[in-house]
Design a protein around this motif. Structure first.
Motif, short mmCIF file in Angstrom:
data_model
loop_
_atom_site.label_atom_id
_atom_site.label_comp_id
_atom_site.label_asym_id
_atom_site.label_seq_id
_atom_site.Cartn_x
_atom_site.Cartn_y
_atom_site.Cartn_z
N LYS A 5 -6.07 43.61 33.61
CA LYS A 5 -6.96 44.77 33.79
C LYS A 5 -6.83 45.75 32.63
O LYS A 5 -7.81 46.35 32.19
N CYS A 9 -8.81 44.45 29.77
CA CYS A 9 -10.23 44.64 30.05
C CYS A 9 -10.63 46.09 29.80
O CYS A 9 -11.66 46.36 29.18
N GLU A 10 -9.81 47.02 30.25
CA GLU A 10 -10.11 48.44 30.04
C GLU A 10 -10.16 48.77 28.56
O GLU A 10 -11.04 49.53 28.12
N GLN A 17 -2.08 43.62 36.25
CA GLN A 17 -2.25 44.89 35.56
C GLN A 17 -2.42 44.69 34.06
O GLN A 17 -3.16 45.44 33.40
#
Length: 207
Positions: free
Chosen positions: A42, A45-46, A39
């Motif tokens: 991610k 990355c977001e 998480q």
């Protein structure tokens, strides 16, 4: 940043200028970590994709996942990953070279017919240096290095990150380059150094 500094970020060690950004939404997958670290990766990355004004996706229609991040302890472990040798040309000699160099990270890009990034593989051998980095810092660093096709020497002497109080963030000038690189009026691929002047102008250069 000066125009020359922007140009240097995409001028490779052989002297060639090459810029590329992702031409499709980024669909990440992470191997070798806990769900918690997944998480974190991610989330990084977001954040970078949002900064760029680009998009993420749950899956890529052609590849399933197109940003693959591998965490491991020994380069030889990559040879045991099913089908990885089919996706990475020359995997065995690459692993041998990285092992001999005692490298702790490596990135491989794949490109579409127009030259835009369509996939990236990030390999992280968790040696003492990487293991000591907070997961959030390591994730942000790697996503920043993967969101554009930087020069192989771009961050050899200075990280793309900076410390702001108790937080680690993208260096503001690097964030500006990423935003400019994803500006819709800019090309997804460029091999002429004059492209750096256009990036500089989109960054507000000369104001």
């Amino acid at each position: 940043m000066t125009p020359e500094e922007v140009q240097a970020l995409f001028t490779r060690s052989d002297g060639a200028y090459l810029f590329a950004r992702w031409g499709r939404p980024i669909a990440p997958i992470v191997f070798g970590v806990t769900d918690e670290t997944l998480q974190v990766v991610k989330g990084a990355c977001e954040a970078v994709v949002a900064l760029a004004g680009h998009k993420m996706a749950e899956t890529d229609p052609e590849l399933g996942a197109n940003l693959m991040v591998f965490f491991f302890r020994d380069w030889g472990e990559l040879l045991e990953v099913p089908d990885l040798g089919r996706m990475i040309d020359g995997l065995e000699p690459l692993v041998a070279r990285l092992s001999a160099d005692d490298a702790n990270q490596y990135r491989v890009f794949r490109f579409d017919a127009d030259g835009a990034i369509k996939a990236a593989f990030v390999f992280l051998r968790m040696d003492d240096a990487l293991s000591e980095m907070p997961a959030e810092t390591l994730a942000l660093d790697q996503v920043a290095r993967t969101v554009l096709l930087w020069s192989d020497t771009a961050f050899a002497e200075r990280s793309p990150l900076a410390v702001a109080g108790e937080r680690v963030i993208l260096r503001p000038e690097i964030a500006d380059v990423i935003r400019a690189g994803y500006d819709p009026v800019m090309p997804a691929v460029a091999d002429d150094p004059s492209h750096a002047l256009r990036l500089y102008a989109r960054m507000g250069g000369g104001r």
